[in-house]
Write an enzyme that holds these catalytic residues in place. Structure first.
Site, PDB file in Angstrom:
ATOM      1  N   PRO A   1      -2.171  15.242  -2.781  1.00 31.83           N
ATOM      2  CA  PRO A   1      -0.696  15.042  -1.982  1.00 31.83           C
ATOM      3  C   PRO A   1      -0.482  13.432  -1.990  1.00 31.83           C
ATOM      4  O   PRO A   1      -1.376  12.751  -1.876  1.00 31.83           O
ATOM      5  CB  PRO A   1      -1.047  15.536  -0.579  1.00 31.83           C
ATOM      6  CG  PRO A   1      -2.667  15.584  -0.496  1.00 31.83           C
ATOM      7  CD  PRO A   1      -3.081  15.942  -1.924  1.00 31.83           C
ATOM      8  N   ASN A   2       0.809  13.302  -1.968  1.00 32.18           N
ATOM      9  CA  ASN A   2       1.329  12.091  -2.112  1.00 32.18           C
ATOM     10  C   ASN A   2       1.287  11.029  -3.263  1.00 32.18           C
ATOM     11  O   ASN A   2       1.621   9.967  -3.336  1.00 32.18           O
ATOM     12  CB  ASN A   2       0.843  11.355  -0.654  1.00 32.18           C
ATOM     13  CG  ASN A   2       1.426  11.801   0.581  1.00 32.18           C
ATOM     14  OD1 ASN A   2       2.326  12.154   0.764  1.00 32.18           O
ATOM     15  ND2 ASN A   2       0.279  12.384   1.409  1.00 32.18           N
TER      16      ASN A   2
ATOM     17  N   HIS B   1     -10.982  13.856   2.214  1.00 30.31           N
ATOM     18  CA  HIS B   1     -11.799  13.437   3.412  1.00 30.31           C
ATOM     19  C   HIS B   1     -11.690  14.817   4.420  1.00 30.31           C
ATOM     20  O   HIS B   1     -12.639  14.610   5.370  1.00 30.31           O
ATOM     21  CB  HIS B   1     -10.925  12.420   4.328  1.00 30.31           C
ATOM     22  CG  HIS B   1     -10.590  11.262   3.305  1.00 30.31           C
ATOM     23  ND1 HIS B   1     -11.614  10.542   2.652  1.00 30.31           N
ATOM     24  CD2 HIS B   1      -9.427  10.772   3.065  1.00 30.31           C
ATOM     25  CE1 HIS B   1     -11.027   9.631   1.944  1.00 30.31           C
ATOM     26  NE2 HIS B   1      -9.594   9.495   2.051  1.00 30.31           N
TER      27      HIS B   1
ATOM     28  N   GLU C   1     -14.778  11.383  -9.503  1.00 27.33           N
ATOM     29  CA  GLU C   1     -13.668  10.989  -8.467  1.00 27.33           C
ATOM     30  C   GLU C   1     -13.229   9.638  -8.381  1.00 27.33           C
ATOM     31  O   GLU C   1     -13.921   8.846  -8.597  1.00 27.33           O
ATOM     32  CB  GLU C   1     -14.733  11.276  -7.067  1.00 27.33           C
ATOM     33  CG  GLU C   1     -13.909  10.940  -5.838  1.00 27.33           C
ATOM     34  CD  GLU C   1     -14.772  11.176  -4.513  1.00 27.33           C
ATOM     35  OE1 GLU C   1     -15.831  11.264  -4.629  1.00 27.33           O
ATOM     36  OE2 GLU C   1     -14.282  10.919  -3.497  1.00 27.33           O
TER      37      GLU C   1
ATOM     38  N   ASP D   1     -15.222  23.329  -2.535  1.00 30.82           N
ATOM     39  CA  ASP D   1     -15.730  24.314  -3.161  1.00 30.82           C
ATOM     40  C   ASP D   1     -15.293  24.732  -4.402  1.00 30.82           C
ATOM     41  O   ASP D   1     -16.056  25.298  -5.173  1.00 30.82           O
ATOM     42  CB  ASP D   1     -15.511  25.560  -2.197  1.00 30.82           C
ATOM     43  CG  ASP D   1     -16.484  25.413  -0.744  1.00 30.82           C
ATOM     44  OD1 ASP D   1     -17.351  24.593  -0.805  1.00 30.82           O
ATOM     45  OD2 ASP D   1     -16.207  26.411   0.085  1.00 30.82           O
TER      46      ASP D   1
ATOM     47  N   ARG E   1     -11.449   7.457   6.013  1.00 27.52           N
ATOM     48  CA  ARG E   1     -11.595   7.316   4.742  1.00 27.52           C
ATOM     49  C   ARG E   1     -13.007   7.281   4.212  1.00 27.52           C
ATOM     50  O   ARG E   1     -13.155   7.293   2.865  1.00 27.52           O
ATOM     51  CB  ARG E   1     -10.503   6.284   4.067  1.00 27.52           C
ATOM     52  CG  ARG E   1      -9.018   6.760   4.544  1.00 27.52           C
ATOM     53  CD  ARG E   1      -8.087   5.731   3.893  1.00 27.52           C
ATOM     54  NE  ARG E   1      -6.843   5.644   4.684  1.00 27.52           N
ATOM     55  CZ  ARG E   1      -5.845   6.446   4.455  1.00 27.52           C
ATOM     56  NH1 ARG E   1      -5.949   7.349   3.794  1.00 27.52           N
ATOM     57  NH2 ARG E   1      -4.818   6.359   5.176  1.00 27.52           N
TER      58      ARG E   1
ATOM     59  N   ARG F   1       5.221   4.470  -2.640  1.00 28.35           N
ATOM     60  CA  ARG F   1       4.420   4.538  -1.580  1.00 28.35           C
ATOM     61  C   ARG F   1       3.371   3.573  -1.357  1.00 28.35           C
ATOM     62  O   ARG F   1       2.570   3.018  -2.144  1.00 28.35           O
ATOM     63  CB  ARG F   1       3.397   5.839  -1.707  1.00 28.35           C
ATOM     64  CG  ARG F   1       2.366   6.063  -0.994  1.00 28.35           C
ATOM     65  CD  ARG F   1       1.326   6.999  -1.263  1.00 28.35           C
ATOM     66  NE  ARG F   1       0.221   7.530  -0.262  1.00 28.35           N
ATOM     67  CZ  ARG F   1      -0.815   7.938  -0.406  1.00 28.35           C
ATOM     68  NH1 ARG F   1      -1.062   8.292  -1.842  1.00 28.35           N
ATOM     69  NH2 ARG F   1      -1.470   8.282   0.597  1.00 28.35           N
TER      70      ARG F   1
ATOM     71  N   ALA G   1      -5.826  12.770   0.424  1.00 29.71           N
ATOM     72  CA  ALA G   1      -6.507  12.992   1.872  1.00 29.71           C
ATOM     73  C   ALA G   1      -7.214  14.177   1.898  1.00 29.71           C
ATOM     74  O   ALA G   1      -8.140  14.136   2.592  1.00 29.71           O
ATOM     75  CB  ALA G   1      -5.264  13.146   2.720  1.00 29.71           C
TER      76      ALA G   1
ATOM     77  N   ASN H   1      -8.593  12.839  -8.093  1.00 27.66           N
ATOM     78  CA  ASN H   1      -8.022  11.950  -6.851  1.00 27.66           C
ATOM     79  C   ASN H   1      -7.605  13.012  -6.069  1.00 27.66           C
ATOM     80  O   ASN H   1      -6.504  13.423  -6.184  1.00 27.66           O
ATOM     81  CB  ASN H   1      -7.149  10.815  -7.217  1.00 27.66           C
ATOM     82  CG  ASN H   1      -6.906  10.109  -6.076  1.00 27.66           C
ATOM     83  OD1 ASN H   1      -6.978  10.442  -4.915  1.00 27.66           O
ATOM     84  ND2 ASN H   1      -6.313   8.806  -6.162  1.00 27.66           N
TER      85      ASN H   1
ATOM     86  N   HIS I   1     -10.471   6.853  -6.501  1.00 28.36           N
ATOM     87  CA  HIS I   1      -9.730   6.442  -5.498  1.00 28.36           C
ATOM     88  C   HIS I   1      -9.058   5.001  -6.052  1.00 28.36           C
ATOM     89  O   HIS I   1      -9.673   4.287  -6.515  1.00 28.36           O
ATOM     90  CB  HIS I   1     -10.395   6.153  -4.031  1.00 28.36           C
ATOM     91  CG  HIS I   1     -11.000   7.548  -3.686  1.00 28.36           C
ATOM     92  ND1 HIS I   1      -9.899   8.881  -3.179  1.00 28.36           N
ATOM     93  CD2 HIS I   1     -12.144   8.241  -3.885  1.00 28.36           C
ATOM     94  CE1 HIS I   1     -10.802   9.794  -3.104  1.00 28.36           C
ATOM     95  NE2 HIS I   1     -12.031   9.652  -3.415  1.00 28.36           N
ATOM     96  N   ILE I   2      -7.638   5.067  -5.740  1.00 28.63           N
ATOM     97  CA  ILE I   2      -6.884   3.766  -6.209  1.00 28.63           C
ATOM     98  C   ILE I   2      -7.471   2.562  -5.252  1.00 28.63           C
ATOM     99  O   ILE I   2      -7.592   1.539  -5.664  1.00 28.63           O
ATOM    100  CB  ILE I   2      -5.398   3.959  -6.311  1.00 28.63           C
ATOM    101  CG1 ILE I   2      -5.161   5.155  -7.253  1.00 28.63           C
ATOM    102  CG2 ILE I   2      -4.720   2.609  -6.524  1.00 28.63           C
ATOM    103  CD1 ILE I   2      -3.673   5.672  -6.880  1.00 28.63           C
ATOM    104  N   SER I   3      -7.420   3.067  -4.012  1.00 30.59           N
ATOM    105  CA  SER I   3      -7.738   1.931  -2.923  1.00 30.59           C
ATOM    106  C   SER I   3      -9.116   1.794  -2.670  1.00 30.59           C
ATOM    107  O   SER I   3      -9.914   2.858  -3.090  1.00 30.59           O
ATOM    108  CB  SER I   3      -6.882   2.145  -1.692  1.00 30.59           C
ATOM    109  OG  SER I   3      -7.292   3.397  -1.046  1.00 30.59           O
TER     110      SER I   3
ATOM    111  N   TYR J   1      -1.245   0.849  -2.950  1.00 31.55           N
ATOM    112  CA  TYR J   1      -1.816   1.522  -4.299  1.00 31.55           C
ATOM    113  C   TYR J   1      -0.873   0.913  -5.591  1.00 31.55           C
ATOM    114  O   TYR J   1      -1.131   1.656  -6.489  1.00 31.55           O
ATOM    115  CB  TYR J   1      -0.959   2.963  -3.998  1.00 31.55           C
ATOM    116  CG  TYR J   1      -1.769   3.678  -2.682  1.00 31.55           C
ATOM    117  CD1 TYR J   1      -3.107   4.113  -2.778  1.00 31.55           C
ATOM    118  CD2 TYR J   1      -1.024   3.773  -1.739  1.00 31.55           C
ATOM    119  CE1 TYR J   1      -3.696   4.557  -1.903  1.00 31.55           C
ATOM    120  CE2 TYR J   1      -1.646   4.465  -0.622  1.00 31.55           C
ATOM    121  CZ  TYR J   1      -3.081   4.827  -0.832  1.00 31.55           C
ATOM    122  OH  TYR J   1      -3.737   5.507   0.299  1.00 31.55           O
TER     123      TYR J   1
ATOM    124  N   ARG K   1     -11.241   0.428   4.351  1.00 29.42           N
ATOM    125  CA  ARG K   1     -10.029   1.022   4.869  1.00 29.42           C
ATOM    126  C   ARG K   1     -10.331   1.862   6.360  1.00 29.42           C
ATOM    127  O   ARG K   1     -11.692   1.769   6.942  1.00 29.42           O
ATOM    128  CB  ARG K   1      -8.963   1.652   4.173  1.00 29.42           C
ATOM    129  CG  ARG K   1      -8.622   1.182   2.932  1.00 29.42           C
ATOM    130  CD  ARG K   1      -7.731   1.914   2.232  1.00 29.42           C
ATOM    131  NE  ARG K   1      -6.517   2.533   2.844  1.00 29.42           N
ATOM    132  CZ  ARG K   1      -5.632   3.376   2.379  1.00 29.42           C
ATOM    133  NH1 ARG K   1      -5.839   3.924   1.322  1.00 29.42           N
ATOM    134  NH2 ARG K   1      -4.626   3.667   2.975  1.00 29.42           N
TER     135      ARG K   1
END
Ligand code: DQA
Length: 146
Positions: free
Chosen positions: A9-10, A79, A97, A86, A110, A17, A76, A73, A99-101, A22, A106
């Site tokens: 999402p997002n 987390h 996996e 699963d 997170r 954003r 959210a 990625n 993550h951009i940030s 990001y 943070r």
């Protein structure tokens, strides 16, 4: 080799954003770049994004059945979604996996990932370059038999 790059999402709002967090690259630019990197590496890269958890788990089932490596990625969901974890745990080829940030710099919420324990590796905080690095690792290390 087919590789799925799955975004939660997002992430379709990249570029719009929180660009201070990001970056300025849009989702469309990222997807184009990853397909080009795939061509360079001899990978068939399929880049997807969804706002719907069930769609993500269905894509992970598709990757499990096809024995495709995955760059994930989960946004959210990373987390808090046991369902995404699963589904990812069923994969039959490596999962990276991304993550951009740098999630560890943070908010506390997170810092924990439900995905990391089942990932081959994790790339955080290197911006959108993390996806291309993940594809390079997959090209060098993954087989569909993994
Ligand atoms: C993110 C980090 C997550 O905490 C956040 O919810 C996202 C993006 C990242 O790429 O840095 O949506 O996964």
């Amino acid at each position: 080799m087919k590789v799925l790059v799955l975004n939660g999402p997002n992430l379709g709002r990249l570029g719009l954003r929180e660009p201070d967090v990001y970056g300025a690259t849009t989702y469309a630019q990222l997807a184009d770049r990853l397909r080009a990197v795939g061509t360079e590496l001899g990978l068939d890269v399929d880049v997807r994004q969804t706002e719907h958890e069930g769609e993500m788990t269905t894509w992970l089932h598709e990757a499990a059945d096809g024995r495709f490596p995955v760059v994930l990625n989960a946004g959210a969901w990373t987390h808090y979604s046991i369902a995404v974890r699963d589904a990812a745990a069923q994969l039959n080829a490596p999962l990276v996996e991304v993550h951009i940030s740098n999630v560890h710099k943070r908010e506390e919420f997170r810092h924990h990932s439900h995905i990391s324990a089942i990932a081959a590796g994790v790339i955080v905080g290197l911006g959108v370059d993390g996806y291309a690095l993940a594809l390079r690792w997959i090209a060098d290390n993954a087989t569909t038999q993994a």
